[in-house]
Scaffold this motif. Structure first.
Motif, mmCIF file in Angstrom:
data_model
loop_
_atom_site.group_PDB
_atom_site.id
_atom_site.type_symbol
_atom_site.label_atom_id
_atom_site.label_comp_id
_atom_site.label_asym_id
_atom_site.label_seq_id
_atom_site.Cartn_x
_atom_site.Cartn_y
_atom_site.Cartn_z
ATOM 1 N N ASP A 120 0.827 -1.206 0.000
ATOM 2 C CA ASP A 120 0.000 0.000 0.000
ATOM 3 C C ASP A 120 0.862 1.256 0.000
ATOM 4 O O ASP A 120 0.751 2.109 -0.894
ATOM 5 C CB ASP A 120 -0.913 -0.031 1.227
ATOM 6 C CG ASP A 120 -1.884 1.133 1.261
ATOM 7 O OD1 ASP A 120 -2.109 1.756 0.196
ATOM 8 O OD2 ASP A 120 -2.433 1.418 2.341
ATOM 9 N N THR A 121 1.748 1.378 0.985
ATOM 10 C CA THR A 121 2.528 2.616 1.112
ATOM 11 C C THR A 121 3.506 2.813 -0.040
ATOM 12 O O THR A 121 3.876 3.951 -0.348
ATOM 13 C CB THR A 121 3.299 2.633 2.445
ATOM 14 O OG1 THR A 121 4.166 1.499 2.522
ATOM 15 C CG2 THR A 121 2.328 2.605 3.627
ATOM 16 N N ASN A 122 3.924 1.736 -0.697
ATOM 17 C CA ASN A 122 4.839 1.859 -1.827
ATOM 18 C C ASN A 122 4.130 2.158 -3.141
ATOM 19 O O ASN A 122 4.771 2.300 -4.179
ATOM 20 C CB ASN A 122 5.671 0.577 -1.993
ATOM 21 C CG ASN A 122 6.633 0.365 -0.837
ATOM 22 O OD1 ASN A 122 6.768 1.209 0.039
ATOM 23 N ND2 ASN A 122 7.305 -0.775 -0.823
ATOM 24 N N GLY A 123 2.803 2.212 -3.106
ATOM 25 C CA GLY A 123 2.050 2.628 -4.277
ATOM 26 C C GLY A 123 1.955 1.593 -5.380
ATOM 27 O O GLY A 123 1.804 1.944 -6.557
ATOM 28 N N ARG A 124 2.025 0.319 -5.036
ATOM 29 C CA ARG A 124 1.894 -0.728 -6.056
ATOM 30 C C ARG A 124 0.467 -0.748 -6.608
ATOM 31 O O ARG A 124 -0.503 -0.545 -5.880
ATOM 32 C CB ARG A 124 2.234 -2.101 -5.461
ATOM 33 C CG ARG A 124 3.689 -2.242 -5.011
ATOM 34 C CD ARG A 124 4.646 -2.248 -6.176
ATOM 35 N NE ARG A 124 6.032 -2.375 -5.736
ATOM 36 C CZ ARG A 124 7.079 -2.376 -6.565
ATOM 37 N NH1 ARG A 124 6.889 -2.238 -7.872
ATOM 38 N NH2 ARG A 124 8.303 -2.496 -6.096
ATOM 39 N N THR A 125 0.345 -1.011 -7.900
ATOM 40 C CA THR A 125 -0.967 -1.085 -8.531
ATOM 41 C C THR A 125 -1.655 -2.391 -8.160
ATOM 42 O O THR A 125 -1.028 -3.332 -7.661
ATOM 43 C CB THR A 125 -0.845 -1.010 -10.054
ATOM 44 O OG1 THR A 125 -0.165 -2.193 -10.532
ATOM 45 C CG2 THR A 125 -0.073 0.235 -10.488
ATOM 46 N N ALA A 126 -2.951 -2.460 -8.429
ATOM 47 C CA ALA A 126 -3.707 -3.679 -8.137
ATOM 48 C C ALA A 126 -3.128 -4.875 -8.887
ATOM 49 O O ALA A 126 -3.017 -5.974 -8.332
ATOM 50 C CB ALA A 126 -5.179 -3.481 -8.484
#
Length: 396
Positions: A120-126
């Motif tokens: 979540d915090t690293n901004g990974r896509t779905a």
């Protein structure tokens, strides 16, 4: 001795809380049992247990308590405990470093996996989240079809806000989708901590402190995980045998279930790129283990191209993203060049290990990756460097 004392202290916290408040079992989802690992530990007197995750798994605390619990539960068992937590790492790095860090001593009997905070915090896509977490489960069970897996969702303020708004955090929803598909059991510590705080059992700032839990918070985690294990191991396994888990078709055919790390060692010198055998930051900034005094391929001259041939459906670079991280351009199979900023929001303070997946969902065949540095830079960066620790790809 220090770890043992800490572990005992954490368990004391847990025992106090067991007698009051909410029931941890309400936040546990038992899908497939832990029959295989129980029988392996109990009958063969050997067991390999791995802990894969980010800083919450890397830091001392709950993991030490779980190791001590297992050793006390199975006192005659010779355990090989694999500590594979690395700060800042989520499921994508976990999938690609799985062979190096988790399978280094052989197949694993019981895997504890956490990535919900960093994903979540690293901004990974779905798509990345599904491909990463599914890749980890599949890789574990390719190595050992009888491997038991426990997926854990740790807490952070964003997840607390979601639950208080009546929503399931997207990353937990995605992880649970994979867990359900493979019948992997899970422990929702994010929801448990949120509801315990809301019930007045303790406070976030005073007691738990932050997403890197205080010793008190580590005790909350340890207590819940051990309660899960106690419930799982209390089943009657009389007459049972170690059995292969179901292995369905993947949810995402492009999942990272066969990730490979390759050292950046060109067969011959490449103009504009330097292989530094024992790399260290020149500015004195911090690094992380395995990202200092190791070979690094360093590029900082705009326009100079490095090539990497691979066969598979995904490719990327693991870099030391520090204060002088630049902006690169890359091309797959001579397609139009694309930009990637290597500077992260944490890069000012350290050379952060970061996995940039440059392309995924490719056709499973041979490909050529080209990378060149540029004269552009992030406004907060002090340079144009690309410091490569590994190339990585997913072979099918």
């Amino acid at each position: 001795m220090r770890k043992l004392v800490l572990s005992i202290a954490l368990l004391v916290v847990g025992q106090v809380l067991l007698a009051q408040g909410l029931n941890s079992a309400d936040y546990h989802t038992h899908r497939e049992s832990l029959q295989n690992s129980f029988l392996k530990f109990q009958n063969e007197k050997k067991g390999r247990v791995a802990f894969l995750g980010g800083s919450i798994t890397f830091n001392p605390g709950w993991r030490d308590s779980v190791c001590n619990y297992l050793q006390q539960k199975f006192p005659e068992t010779d355990f090989d405990f694999i500590a594979a937590g690395i700060p800042s790492m989520g499921s994508t790095p976990g999938a690609f470093r799985f062979e190096r860090d988790v399978l280094k001593n052989g197949p694993v009997d019981l895997l504890f996996e956490e990535a919900a905070v960093n994903d979540d915090t690293n901004g990974r896509t779905a798509d990345e989240i599904i491909r990463g977490i599914e890749g980890i489960v599949r890789r574990a069970r390719k190595a050992n079809p009888a491997c038991d897996v426990i997926m854990m969702h740790f807490v952070d303020p964003g997840k607390m806000e979601d639950y208080r708004s009546g929503n399931i955090p997207e990353v937990i929803r995605l992880h649970e989708q994979v867990a359900g598909h493979y019948k992997v059991s899970s422990i929702n510590l994010a929801k448990e901590v949120t509801e315990r705080i809301d019930a007045g059992e303790f406070e976030w700032e005073k007691d738990f402190v932050d997403l890197h839990p205080s010793p008190f918070g580590q005790g909350i985690y340890a207590r819940s995980i051990i309660r899960f294990l106690e419930d799982a191991f209390s089943r009657d396994f009389t007459g049972k045998q170690v059995a292969t888990h179901d292995f369905p078709e993947p949810l995402d055919a492009s999942c990272y279930d066969n990730g490979v790390l390759i050292l950046p060692n060109p067969p011959k010198p490449v103009k504009g790129w330097t292989l530094v055998e024992n790399w260290q930051p020149e500015n004195g900034k911090d690094t992380r283990p395995n990202y200092v005094d190791v070979p690094m391929l360093v590029g900082e001259y705009p326009g100079k191209i490095i090539k990497f041939a691979f066969e598979g459906n995904a490719v990327g670079i693991a870099v030391a993203a520090g204060p002088d991280a630049g902006i690169i351009e890359y091309s797959i199979d001579d397609q139009p060049w694309q930009k990637q900023d290597l500077f992260t929001r944490w890069s000012k303070s350290l050379y952060l290990p970061w996995y940039f997946t440059l392309e995924s969902g490719l056709k499973n065949r041979k490909h050529m990756l080209q990378i060149r540095t540029t004269a552009e830079r992030n406004p907060e960066s002090t340079g144009n460097k690309c410091v490569i620790r590994y190339f990585y790809f997913n072979k099918k």
